[in-house]
Design a protein around this motif. Sequence first.
Motif, PDB file in Angstrom:
ATOM      1  N   LEU A  41      16.436  -0.133   0.319  1.00  0.00           N
ATOM      2  CA  LEU A  41      15.541   1.033   0.371  1.00  0.00           C
ATOM      3  C   LEU A  41      14.781   1.010   1.692  1.00  0.00           C
ATOM      4  CD1 LEU A  41      14.188   3.446  -1.257  1.00  0.00           C
ATOM      5  CD2 LEU A  41      12.374   1.822  -1.766  1.00  0.00           C
ATOM      6  N   SER A  42      14.918   2.065   2.456  1.00  0.00           N
ATOM      7  CA  SER A  42      14.148   2.166   3.705  1.00  0.00           C
ATOM      8  C   SER A  42      12.903   2.998   3.495  1.00  0.00           C
ATOM      9  CB  SER A  42      14.986   2.806   4.812  1.00  0.00           C
ATOM     10  OG  SER A  42      15.974   1.918   5.255  1.00  0.00           O
ATOM     11  N   VAL A  43      11.869   2.679   4.245  1.00  0.00           N
ATOM     12  CA  VAL A  43      10.620   3.438   4.203  1.00  0.00           C
ATOM     13  C   VAL A  43      10.410   4.037   5.588  1.00  0.00           C
ATOM     14  CG1 VAL A  43       8.148   3.346   3.774  1.00  0.00           C
ATOM     15  CG2 VAL A  43       9.681   1.804   2.537  1.00  0.00           C
ATOM     16  N   LEU A  44      10.340   5.355   5.596  1.00  0.00           N
ATOM     17  CA  LEU A  44      10.288   6.098   6.851  1.00  0.00           C
ATOM     18  C   LEU A  44       9.009   6.920   6.877  1.00  0.00           C
ATOM     19  CD1 LEU A  44      12.479   6.445   9.086  1.00  0.00           C
ATOM     20  CD2 LEU A  44      13.326   8.415   7.806  1.00  0.00           C
ATOM     21  N   GLY A  45       8.342   6.963   8.009  1.00  0.00           N
ATOM     22  CA  GLY A  45       7.134   7.789   8.089  1.00  0.00           C
ATOM     23  C   GLY A  45       6.412   7.553   9.400  1.00  0.00           C
ATOM     24  N   PRO A  46       5.568   8.489   9.809  1.00  0.00           N
ATOM     25  CA  PRO A  46       4.904   8.383  11.109  1.00  0.00           C
ATOM     26  C   PRO A  46       3.909   7.225  11.162  1.00  0.00           C
ATOM     27  CG  PRO A  46       4.038  10.244   9.851  1.00  0.00           C
ATOM     28  CD  PRO A  46       5.181   9.695   9.072  1.00  0.00           C
ATOM     29  N   SER A  47       3.536   6.874  12.372  1.00  0.00           N
ATOM     30  CA  SER A  47       2.603   5.771  12.592  1.00  0.00           C
ATOM     31  C   SER A  47       1.302   6.008  11.826  1.00  0.00           C
ATOM     32  CB  SER A  47       2.334   5.682  14.095  1.00  0.00           C
ATOM     33  OG  SER A  47       1.615   4.524  14.361  1.00  0.00           O
ATOM     34  N   GLY A  48       0.838   4.955  11.151  1.00  0.00           N
ATOM     35  CA  GLY A  48      -0.440   5.039  10.449  1.00  0.00           C
ATOM     36  C   GLY A  48      -0.355   5.599   9.035  1.00  0.00           C
ATOM     37  N   CYS A  49       0.856   5.902   8.541  1.00  0.00           N
ATOM     38  CA  CYS A  49       0.966   6.535   7.214  1.00  0.00           C
ATOM     39  C   CYS A  49       0.850   5.531   6.081  1.00  0.00           C
ATOM     40  CB  CYS A  49       2.256   7.341   7.094  1.00  0.00           C
ATOM     41  SG  CYS A  49       3.729   6.333   6.876  1.00  0.00           S
ATOM     42  N   GLY A  50       0.811   4.234   6.393  1.00  0.00           N
ATOM     43  CA  GLY A  50       0.573   3.236   5.344  1.00  0.00           C
ATOM     44  C   GLY A  50       1.766   2.345   5.015  1.00  0.00           C
ATOM     45  N   LYS A  51       2.799   2.354   5.856  1.00  0.00           N
ATOM     46  CA  LYS A  51       4.027   1.597   5.571  1.00  0.00           C
ATOM     47  C   LYS A  51       3.758   0.086   5.518  1.00  0.00           C
ATOM     48  CE  LYS A  51       6.212   3.238   9.213  1.00  0.00           C
ATOM     49  NZ  LYS A  51       5.105   4.031   9.819  1.00  0.00           N
ATOM     50  N   THR A  52       3.101  -0.417   6.557  1.00  0.00           N
ATOM     51  CA  THR A  52       2.825  -1.860   6.609  1.00  0.00           C
ATOM     52  C   THR A  52       1.873  -2.260   5.488  1.00  0.00           C
ATOM     53  OG1 THR A  52       3.264  -1.994   8.971  1.00  0.00           O
ATOM     54  CG2 THR A  52       1.855  -3.706   8.045  1.00  0.00           C
ATOM     55  N   THR A  53       0.884  -1.423   5.224  1.00  0.00           N
ATOM     56  CA  THR A  53      -0.061  -1.708   4.141  1.00  0.00           C
ATOM     57  C   THR A  53       0.687  -1.829   2.817  1.00  0.00           C
ATOM     58  OG1 THR A  53      -1.727  -0.473   5.342  1.00  0.00           O
ATOM     59  CG2 THR A  53      -2.168  -0.894   3.022  1.00  0.00           C
ATOM     60  N   LEU A  54       1.644  -0.952   2.599  1.00  0.00           N
ATOM     61  CA  LEU A  54       2.440  -1.004   1.373  1.00  0.00           C
ATOM     62  C   LEU A  54       3.198  -2.332   1.280  1.00  0.00           C
ATOM     63  CD1 LEU A  54       3.610   0.352  -1.142  1.00  0.00           C
ATOM     64  CD2 LEU A  54       5.323   1.427   0.324  1.00  0.00           C
ATOM     65  N   LEU A  55       3.849  -2.741   2.372  1.00  0.00           N
ATOM     66  CA  LEU A  55       4.580  -4.014   2.356  1.00  0.00           C
ATOM     67  C   LEU A  55       3.634  -5.178   2.111  1.00  0.00           C
ATOM     68  CD1 LEU A  55       7.350  -4.148   5.117  1.00  0.00           C
ATOM     69  CD2 LEU A  55       7.475  -3.327   2.774  1.00  0.00           C
ATOM     70  N   ARG A  56       2.466  -5.127   2.729  1.00  0.00           N
ATOM     71  CA  ARG A  56       1.499  -6.220   2.570  1.00  0.00           C
ATOM     72  C   ARG A  56       0.996  -6.319   1.130  1.00  0.00           C
ATOM     73  NH1 ARG A  56      -0.685  -8.777   6.819  1.00  0.00           N
ATOM     74  NH2 ARG A  56      -2.756  -8.861   5.879  1.00  0.00           N
ATOM     75  N   ILE A  57       0.893  -5.191   0.470  1.00  0.00           N
ATOM     76  CA  ILE A  57       0.507  -5.214  -0.948  1.00  0.00           C
ATOM     77  C   ILE A  57       1.636  -5.824  -1.780  1.00  0.00           C
ATOM     78  CG2 ILE A  57       0.139  -3.715  -2.954  1.00  0.00           C
ATOM     79  CD1 ILE A  57      -1.647  -1.976  -1.167  1.00  0.00           C
ATOM     80  N   LEU A  58       2.865  -5.439  -1.486  1.00  0.00           N
ATOM     81  CA  LEU A  58       4.002  -6.005  -2.220  1.00  0.00           C
ATOM     82  C   LEU A  58       4.087  -7.507  -2.016  1.00  0.00           C
ATOM     83  CD1 LEU A  58       6.749  -3.321  -1.520  1.00  0.00           C
ATOM     84  CD2 LEU A  58       5.421  -3.654  -3.594  1.00  0.00           C
ATOM     85  N   ALA A  59       3.779  -7.936  -0.781  1.00  0.00           N
ATOM     86  CA  ALA A  59       3.866  -9.364  -0.447  1.00  0.00           C
ATOM     87  C   ALA A  59       2.691 -10.153  -0.993  1.00  0.00           C
ATOM     88  CB  ALA A  59       3.933  -9.521   1.073  1.00  0.00           C
ATOM     89  N   GLY A  60       1.635  -9.474  -1.395  1.00  0.00           N
ATOM     90  CA  GLY A  60       0.442 -10.171  -1.883  1.00  0.00           C
ATOM     91  C   GLY A  60      -0.536 -10.519  -0.770  1.00  0.00           C
ATOM     92  N   LEU A  61      -0.344  -9.929   0.394  1.00  0.00           N
ATOM     93  CA  LEU A  61      -1.247 -10.194   1.524  1.00  0.00           C
ATOM     94  C   LEU A  61      -2.450  -9.255   1.501  1.00  0.00           C
ATOM     95  CD1 LEU A  61       1.561 -10.586   4.217  1.00  0.00           C
ATOM     96  CD2 LEU A  61       0.237 -12.429   3.166  1.00  0.00           C
ATOM     97  N   GLU A  62      -2.356  -8.187   0.726  1.00  0.00           N
ATOM     98  CA  GLU A  62      -3.481  -7.274   0.489  1.00  0.00           C
ATOM     99  C   GLU A  62      -3.548  -7.027  -1.009  1.00  0.00           C
ATOM    100  OE1 GLU A  62      -5.535  -5.998   2.677  1.00  0.00           O
ATOM    101  OE2 GLU A  62      -4.473  -5.960   4.596  1.00  0.00           O
ATOM    102  N   THR A  63      -4.741  -6.774  -1.491  1.00  0.00           N
ATOM    103  CA  THR A  63      -4.903  -6.426  -2.908  1.00  0.00           C
ATOM    104  C   THR A  63      -5.145  -4.922  -3.001  1.00  0.00           C
ATOM    105  OG1 THR A  63      -6.068  -8.503  -3.084  1.00  0.00           O
ATOM    106  CG2 THR A  63      -6.152  -7.073  -5.002  1.00  0.00           C
ATOM    107  N   PRO A  64      -4.414  -4.241  -3.861  1.00  0.00           N
ATOM    108  CA  PRO A  64      -4.674  -2.794  -3.990  1.00  0.00           C
ATOM    109  C   PRO A  64      -6.023  -2.544  -4.669  1.00  0.00           C
ATOM    110  CG  PRO A  64      -3.038  -3.507  -5.613  1.00  0.00           C
ATOM    111  CD  PRO A  64      -3.330  -4.701  -4.740  1.00  0.00           C
ATOM    112  N   ASP A  65      -6.636  -1.418  -4.362  1.00  0.00           N
ATOM    113  CA  ASP A  65      -7.898  -1.065  -5.031  1.00  0.00           C
ATOM    114  C   ASP A  65      -7.627  -0.515  -6.427  1.00  0.00           C
ATOM    115  OD1 ASP A  65      -9.738  -1.664  -2.895  1.00  0.00           O
ATOM    116  OD2 ASP A  65      -8.743  -0.049  -1.817  1.00  0.00           O
TER     117      ASP A  65
END
Length: 264
Positions: A41-65
């Motif tokens: 599954l690829s995730v496509l979207g413009p800069s700043g749309c939250g792609k890295t944040t999403l991966l970091r949440i999946l990885a456990g590097l960020e906690t979702p609110d």
Amino acid sequence: MGSLSGAAPTVKLTVRDCTKRFSGRTVLNHISFQVRSGEFLSVLGPSGCGKTTLLRILAGLETPDGGTVELDGADITALPPARRRMGFVFQDYALFENMTVLKNVSYGLHFHPEFRGREDLCAHELLERLGLAELKDSLPARLSGGQRQRVALARTLALNPDVILFDEPMAALDADTRLMLQEELGQIRREFSSTFLYVTHDQEEAFSMSDRVMVMSDGHIHQIDAPEELLRRPADEYVRQFVGENLLRRFRRLRRFAELVGES
Ligand SMILES: Nc1ncnc2c1ncn2[C@@H]1O[C@H](COP(=O)(O)OP(=O)(O)OP(=O)(O)O)[C@@H](O)[C@H]1O
Ligand SMILES: [Mg+2]
């Protein structure tokens, strides 16, 4: 859809109603989706749309609110990264510069009892499979960008993760190397039967490698579908423009060359 045809695919990852804010600003806005087992599954979207944040949440590097992440049906939202059976490959390779290629790959295995005493052997086997065996004694500084990224991938694969998260792993590579690695990645995914979540800016890359593509903007998911479906049945005007017109532009630019080599 390759391996996904036939029997109903099992779900590997479920993201339910995930929200993330930074300093009061909503970066992910009630995101929900599922990733199938063995899917690319690829995730496509413009800069700043939250792609890295999403991966970091999946990885456990960020906690979702708000919201949850499930792996194989189990809630892992509060699980630390090391217990998630996920690997990462990022743009900047992040190799240990003072270690040989072999040690870069075997290093992580030392922390897992099931590899004890076999770390170098396992690493060597993997380097062979990825065509890197002859570089095993080299230091990362001697490698090309493509080779470095292959070593980073070998290091991730060594731990046999269920899911591999990629964050623009080819952004710093030249076009030829990208093309080669794209093909290799497809083979590797099939061979290791891992599930791949692949963030990229590059639509062509996303379309050529993926079973499905997720189109995001501004913390929202517009559509998740097979590449052809995104073109045939865009969910909204944003997807139609972002995906359709972009591809058409590239196609027009390349068509006259395709005619020259008899591929028209
Ligand atoms: N730790 C943080 N603290 C504050 N703001 C952050 C943090 N991480 C990300 N952001 C903000 O969240 C938004 C989304 O960032 P993110 O890195 O997820 O985007 P992206 O889609 O990966 O962008 P790019 O394609 O440029 O990598 C951006 O506005 C960014 O500035
Ligand atoms: Mg990013």
